[in-house]
Motif scaffolding. Sequence first.
Motif, mmCIF file in Angstrom:
data_model
loop_
_atom_site.group_PDB
_atom_site.id
_atom_site.type_symbol
_atom_site.label_atom_id
_atom_site.label_comp_id
_atom_site.label_asym_id
_atom_site.label_seq_id
_atom_site.Cartn_x
_atom_site.Cartn_y
_atom_site.Cartn_z
ATOM 1 N N SER A 58 -15.359 70.990 38.714
ATOM 2 C CA SER A 58 -13.944 71.142 38.382
ATOM 3 C C SER A 58 -13.278 72.136 39.316
ATOM 4 C CB SER A 58 -13.794 71.627 36.939
ATOM 5 O OG SER A 58 -12.447 71.980 36.667
ATOM 6 N N TYR A 62 -10.031 77.625 34.614
ATOM 7 C CA TYR A 62 -10.155 77.933 33.193
ATOM 8 C C TYR A 62 -9.040 78.903 32.823
ATOM 9 C CZ TYR A 62 -12.413 81.186 36.262
ATOM 10 O OH TYR A 62 -12.659 81.990 37.339
ATOM 11 N N SER A 66 -10.646 79.151 27.048
ATOM 12 C CA SER A 66 -11.199 77.857 27.432
ATOM 13 C C SER A 66 -12.654 77.740 26.980
ATOM 14 C CB SER A 66 -11.141 77.664 28.953
ATOM 15 O OG SER A 66 -9.824 77.616 29.414
ATOM 16 N N CYS A 68 -16.501 77.046 27.116
ATOM 17 C CA CYS A 68 -17.481 77.225 28.191
ATOM 18 C C CYS A 68 -18.882 77.130 27.606
ATOM 19 C CB CYS A 68 -17.283 78.595 28.850
ATOM 20 S SG CYS A 68 -18.423 78.928 30.218
ATOM 21 N N THR A 375 -16.488 80.795 24.737
ATOM 22 C CA THR A 375 -15.196 80.672 25.392
ATOM 23 C C THR A 375 -15.059 81.692 26.512
ATOM 24 O OG1 THR A 375 -14.205 82.173 23.765
ATOM 25 C CG2 THR A 375 -14.011 79.806 23.330
ATOM 26 N N SER A 440 -17.468 84.898 30.106
ATOM 27 C CA SER A 440 -17.366 84.183 28.833
ATOM 28 C C SER A 440 -18.233 84.918 27.821
ATOM 29 C CB SER A 440 -17.844 82.735 28.987
ATOM 30 O OG SER A 440 -19.256 82.697 29.148
ATOM 31 N N ASN A 455 -17.282 73.238 31.568
ATOM 32 C CA ASN A 455 -16.136 73.179 30.662
ATOM 33 C C ASN A 455 -16.390 72.123 29.586
ATOM 34 O OD1 ASN A 455 -15.646 70.673 31.864
ATOM 35 N ND2 ASN A 455 -13.941 71.417 33.115
ATOM 36 N N SER A 456 -15.396 71.831 28.770
ATOM 37 C CA SER A 456 -15.579 70.906 27.646
ATOM 38 C C SER A 456 -15.822 69.472 28.090
ATOM 39 C CB SER A 456 -14.355 70.956 26.724
ATOM 40 O OG SER A 456 -13.188 70.600 27.443
ATOM 41 N N LEU A 461 -18.015 74.767 36.206
ATOM 42 C CA LEU A 461 -17.043 75.832 36.456
ATOM 43 C C LEU A 461 -17.604 76.907 37.364
ATOM 44 C CD1 LEU A 461 -15.641 76.424 32.850
ATOM 45 C CD2 LEU A 461 -14.492 75.250 34.728
#
Length: 514
Positions: A58, A62, A66, A68, A375, A440, A455-456, A461
Motif C-alpha cells: 500500500s 495510514y 487505522s 494494523c 491500531t 501501532s 492494513n485491513s 504498510l
Amino acid sequence: FAPPSSVGKFGWDTDNWMWPRHTGDFCVFRIYANTKNGPADYSPDNVPYHPEYVAPISLDGYKEGSFCMTLGYPGSTERYLSSYGIEEMMNGINQAMIDVRGVKQAIWKREMDRRPDIRIKYASKYDESSNYWKNSIGTNKAIKHLKVLEKKRAAETALREWIQSHPEEREKLLRLFSSLELDYSNRRETNRALAYFGESFINGPELVQLALEILNFDFEAEEKQVVSRIKRLLEKYDNLDTAIDKEVFAAMLKEFQTKVDKKYLPAMYEKIDTLYNGNIQAYVDSLYATFSITSPKGLKRFLERDTTYNLFEDPAISLSLDLIVKYYEMNQSISGVSEQIEQGERLFNAAMRRMYADRNFYPDANSTMRLSFGTVDGYSPFDGATYDYYTTVKGIFEKVKEHAGDIDFAVQPELLDLLSSGDFGRYANEQGDMSVCFISNNDITGGNSGSAMFNSKGELLGLAFDGNWEAMSSDIVFEPDLQRCIGVDVRYMLFIMEKYGKAGRLIEELKIGR
C-alpha cells in the motif's frame, strides 16, 4: 537490497528501543527455485521463485486509528510468571547482561569507532549483543517504574485469599507460595552465577565460542551440513580480531571474578593463581600466543582431522572443556530445585486460570507464528508529553544536527541532499512529506523484527523492527496504554531502494497499489 548503515542503523544504541525513531531497518531478498518452482540447491539454471500469492504493497499509508496487524515469529514471553520469578530474572540474567555486555561492548565500540574495517566486521555481532543489553536495562527500569512486582504481588495476595476460601483448592495448594519462595531462594545464588557465567564465557570471548563450536562439530552429519558448518566456522574466523578478543577475554575474567563467590570460579582461575601469580593479563597473553584453532593452519588440520594434531591439547579447547565441566556442575547442583520451581509455576498459573475462569488467557509467545491486531496510535509516555504516531525525514536532519560529530548519526551528504530535495514522488505522504517510521499498539516482542505490518485489506504498510522504551517490561506484562510496535514505513523503504539505491528493477517485481 540492503540500505547503507546510515539508514539501516541510524541512531545505533542511542535510538535503539526508542521513539520517535528514524531508522530504515529493512532488507529485501529474492528467493530462487528450480525451473519447476521447487526448492533446490544453488544452480545457475535456477529462476526467481513465484509464490501462489503475493501481498500487495500500500502507498496510501495510514492515519491515527487505522487498523494494523502484524504477522511474524515472536520469541518468548513470561506474562504469567510469579513475582519470585520476575525478581530472579531482574537480578540474574538481566543484570548479568547489563554488567557483562556493557564491558564487552565498550571495548568493541571503541575499536569500531577507531577503525572502519572493525566497524564492518563487528557491526552484526555488536548489534546482536547490544540489542538485549539495552533491552535488559529498559526491562529492569520499566519493572520498577510500572510497579510490576507490586501488581504481581497484589494478584498473588488475591489468589492466596481465593485458595483459602475454597477448601478443595486449599487442600491442593496449601504450600504453593511458601514452596515457590523457598525454591527460588535455594537456587538464587547459583542461578545468578550461571547467568554471569554464560555472559562472561559462553557468550563472551569469541575464542571460547569457536572452541565450543568445534567441540560440538558433527563430522557424521550429511556432507552438505558439514560443508555448511565449516563455512560458518571460517566466516567466524574471518571476523575475529584476536587483539580485540584478547582484551575482551581479560575483561570477562575480571568481571566474573568480581560478581560471584569464588566457589563458582572454573579451574582456569586456579591456574592463573598458581602459574601466573594471579595475573589475569599474563594468562590471557599466554593463551592467545599458543592456541592454534583460529589460525588457517590449525583450522585446516582440525577440519581435515589430521591424526598428528591432538585437538584436546590446544589450550583454547582445553579451557573450553574446563568451562563445560563447571557449567554442567553448576546446573546439576540446582536441577532438582529447578524442576520444583517449574512445577510450582505451573500450579500457580493453573490456579490463576481457575480463579478467573471467566477471562480469556492467551498463550505466551514460544517462537511460533503469531498474528497481533491493533491500531496505528500515538501515546503519552509521561505527564506533559505526547508522541505522534509517525515520523518524517525532518527528524533525520534534526538528529544529524543534534549529534554532529557522532558517527552513529552520520549520513552521507548525497543522501541528505536527496532527502532535502522534497522530491518523493508517489512515495510521499498526504502532506507531501516522506514518512519514515510509525507506531501501532500491536503486541510484539524479541524475534518480531521483520514481521510484516498490514492494513485491513492485507496490504503491506511496513516492517516491525522494535518496541518502545517505556514498555520494556512487555515480556512480563502487556501495558496497552504504553506498549507500541515500531515499524519502518514501506514507502520509505521503496524510496531508498529506487531513488538512492537505483534498484528500480526490484521495484518492478513488487505488487504495488496506488
